[in-house]
Design a protein around this motif. Structure first.
Motif, PDB file in Angstrom:
ATOM      1  N   LEU A 187      88.078  20.144  28.888  1.00 41.18           N
ATOM      2  CA  LEU A 187      88.759  21.074  29.783  1.00 41.18           C
ATOM      3  C   LEU A 187      87.754  21.489  30.854  1.00 41.18           C
ATOM      4  O   LEU A 187      86.654  21.938  30.528  1.00 41.18           O
ATOM      5  CB  LEU A 187      89.228  22.315  29.013  1.00 41.18           C
ATOM      6  N   ILE A 188      88.119  21.288  32.107  1.00 42.02           N
ATOM      7  CA  ILE A 188      87.230  21.634  33.228  1.00 42.02           C
ATOM      8  C   ILE A 188      87.958  22.609  34.144  1.00 42.02           C
ATOM      9  O   ILE A 188      89.133  22.397  34.477  1.00 42.02           O
ATOM     10  CB  ILE A 188      86.817  20.353  33.998  1.00 42.02           C
ATOM     11  N   LEU A 189      87.264  23.676  34.544  1.00 50.78           N
ATOM     12  CA  LEU A 189      87.888  24.704  35.392  1.00 50.78           C
ATOM     13  C   LEU A 189      87.465  24.557  36.845  1.00 50.78           C
ATOM     14  O   LEU A 189      86.315  24.227  37.147  1.00 50.78           O
ATOM     15  CB  LEU A 189      87.459  26.101  34.925  1.00 50.78           C
ATOM     16  N   THR A 190      88.395  24.815  37.741  1.00 49.31           N
ATOM     17  CA  THR A 190      88.121  24.951  39.173  1.00 49.31           C
ATOM     18  C   THR A 190      88.737  26.290  39.577  1.00 49.31           C
ATOM     19  O   THR A 190      89.889  26.342  39.999  1.00 49.31           O
ATOM     20  CB  THR A 190      88.793  23.815  39.978  1.00 49.31           C
ATOM     21  N   PRO A 191      87.989  27.372  39.416  1.00 48.93           N
ATOM     22  CA  PRO A 191      88.568  28.700  39.661  1.00 48.93           C
ATOM     23  C   PRO A 191      89.010  28.885  41.115  1.00 48.93           C
ATOM     24  O   PRO A 191      88.601  28.124  42.007  1.00 48.93           O
ATOM     25  CB  PRO A 191      87.422  29.650  39.307  1.00 48.93           C
ATOM     26  N   SER A 192      89.812  29.893  41.330  1.00 55.26           N
ATOM     27  CA  SER A 192      90.337  30.221  42.645  1.00 55.26           C
ATOM     28  C   SER A 192      89.225  30.262  43.697  1.00 55.26           C
ATOM     29  O   SER A 192      88.173  30.858  43.487  1.00 55.26           O
ATOM     30  CB  SER A 192      91.014  31.592  42.555  1.00 55.26           C
ATOM     31  N   TRP A 193      89.480  29.598  44.837  1.00 53.31           N
ATOM     32  CA  TRP A 193      88.613  29.640  46.017  1.00 53.31           C
ATOM     33  C   TRP A 193      87.225  29.035  45.797  1.00 53.31           C
ATOM     34  O   TRP A 193      86.290  29.323  46.542  1.00 53.31           O
ATOM     35  CB  TRP A 193      88.515  31.087  46.541  1.00 53.31           C
TER      36      TRP A 193
ATOM     37  N   LEU B 247      81.850  29.517  32.389  1.00 53.85           N
ATOM     38  CA  LEU B 247      81.700  28.201  31.748  1.00 53.85           C
ATOM     39  C   LEU B 247      82.790  27.296  32.305  1.00 53.85           C
ATOM     40  O   LEU B 247      83.981  27.574  32.134  1.00 53.85           O
ATOM     41  CB  LEU B 247      81.836  28.355  30.225  1.00 53.85           C
ATOM     42  N   LEU B 248      82.370  26.233  33.006  1.00 52.80           N
ATOM     43  CA  LEU B 248      83.356  25.385  33.693  1.00 52.80           C
ATOM     44  C   LEU B 248      83.759  24.172  32.866  1.00 52.80           C
ATOM     45  O   LEU B 248      84.710  23.469  33.212  1.00 52.80           O
ATOM     46  CB  LEU B 248      82.782  24.918  35.042  1.00 52.80           C
TER      47      LEU B 248
END
Ligand code: GTQ
Ligand code: FE2
Length: 367
Positions: free
Chosen positions: A140-146, A218-219
């Motif tokens: 699972l990889i995150l790309t947070p807002s903005w 944690l991305l």
């Protein structure tokens, strides 16, 4: 006024001069629309399943049919109940994205938060704010807002993942912003998998970093660690509704990974038929391994690896593992929003031993 002058029902038909005048003046009587205050949620979205057999053939075809140009090669899963809106549920969009060997999807940022759940291929990456986050199946990889992000595949195999974004929610709130980065790939400023080195050690977080972010710092939530956690709990008593279900958490606050999207992984043991319940908010499931079915509002959705299933708010649902191996589902949900706003409700289904009667079988591609 006496009882004899009570207005006749025809007076409320909307056809009389009074109703014509209020409509012309951009008003409606509450008596005309009060049925919208429904006793419980009545979603427009349909429970739906995108089967991997179909998706996979489209994934193969997409590689030659469309280049990676300005936009990513991501096939957006449109819910057939939502009249052509860019939405898989009323708050979330899921997509299947394909990156061929040697390709780069150029850098951009947007207010919708995004996540990737890796389906196929090892060693490609998403770069988030100058940090390469390396992909392995199940991560699972995150790309947070903005946050600036680009994707690259320097391996010699095709990589495929499921995207999840809160686009319909951002659109409903009229808070969409988007930029292309003038640089196709901005310079790397952080070590590879740097966020994992800092925050990927369970309950140990660096003391010298003060404060934290709304989204998880944690991305990368590596599949190896996820699987280890599921294995450790495989033989414990767990949730009667979700099985051995673990939430991916923000390492500092313990809250959801993104302010608008929560993620879970759930193991349903071989032969296990979980109980039915309904909850507020929507979820999208991706089958990681195993075979089984989910019964949603009396309709049975048979599933296997790679299938993606959308669950409407307040729909009765239950999952069962029917294959020879434990089943594992990845799940993304708008539950953090529902909970933050005080709309969370859950109700177990008490009838019939907690199981619905199945009256229909979902046909992939048809409904
Ligand atoms: O890969 O950054 O499915 O920006 C939709 C919008 C993926 C992405 C999507 C996006 C992306
Ligand atoms: Fe994006």
């Amino acid at each position: 006024m006496n009882a004899l002058t009570i207005p006749k029902p025809e007076a409320n038909s909307g056809e009389d001069a009074f109703h014509r005048r209020i409509h012309q003046n951009h008003m409606f009587g509450l008596w005309e629309i009060a049925s919208q205050m429904t006793p419980h949620p009545q979603p427009q979205m349909l429970p739906w399943l995108w089967d991997w057999k179909t998706t996979e053939s489209l994934v193969r075809e997409s590689g030659t049919a469309v280049p990676v140009g300005e936009e990513r090669r991501a096939m957006q899963l449109f819910n057939p109940g939502l009249s052509g809106a860019w939405a898989t549920t009323n708050t979330l969009i899921a997509a299947v994205q394909v990156l061929l060997p040697g390709e780069v999807a150029r850098s951009h940022r947007h207010t919708p938060a995004a996540l990737r759940f890796i389906l196929e291929g090892s060693g490609a990456y998403t770069a988030v704010e100058g940090e390469r986050v390396m992909m392995e199946p199940g991560d699972l990889i995150l790309t947070p807002s903005w946050t600036w992000h680009d994707h690259g595949n320097e391996t010699n195999e095709t990589v495929v993942w499921m995207d999840g974004l809160d686009v319909p929610l951002v659109k409903a709130l009229n808070t969409m912003f988007f930029n292309m980065n003038p640089k196709q790939q901005p310079p790397l400023t952080e070590p590879i998998n740097g966020s994992q080195r800092l925050y990927g050690h369970g309950r140990l977080s660096p003391t010298w970093i003060k404060g934290t972010t709304l989204h998880s710092p944690l991305l990368l939530y590596a599949w190896s660690q996820t699987l280890e956690a599921l294995d450790a709990l495989r033989d414990r008593e767990a949730s009667p509704f979700e099985g051995v279900a673990l939430e991916y958490t923000h390492p500092v606050t313990g809250g959801p990974v993104l302010p608008t999207i929560g993620c879970q992984v759930q193991l349903i043991r071989k032969g296990e038929a979980l109980q039915a319940r309904r909850v507020t908010g929507t979820s999208i499931f991706c089958v990681v391994q195993g075979t089984g079915h989910s019964v949603i509002s009396g309709k049975s959705f048979a599933w296997t690896r790679g299938d993606i299933l959308a669950l409407p708010s307040w729909a009765l649902h239950e999952h069962a593992c029917t294959g020879p191996q434990d089943a594992i589902l990845f799940c993304m949900t708008d539950r953090p929003v529902i909970k933050a706003l005080g709309f969370w409700r859950e109700e177990a289904y008490a009838d019939n031993g907690g199981h619905q009667k199945v009256s229909e079988e979902f046909q992939p591609g048809k409904g």
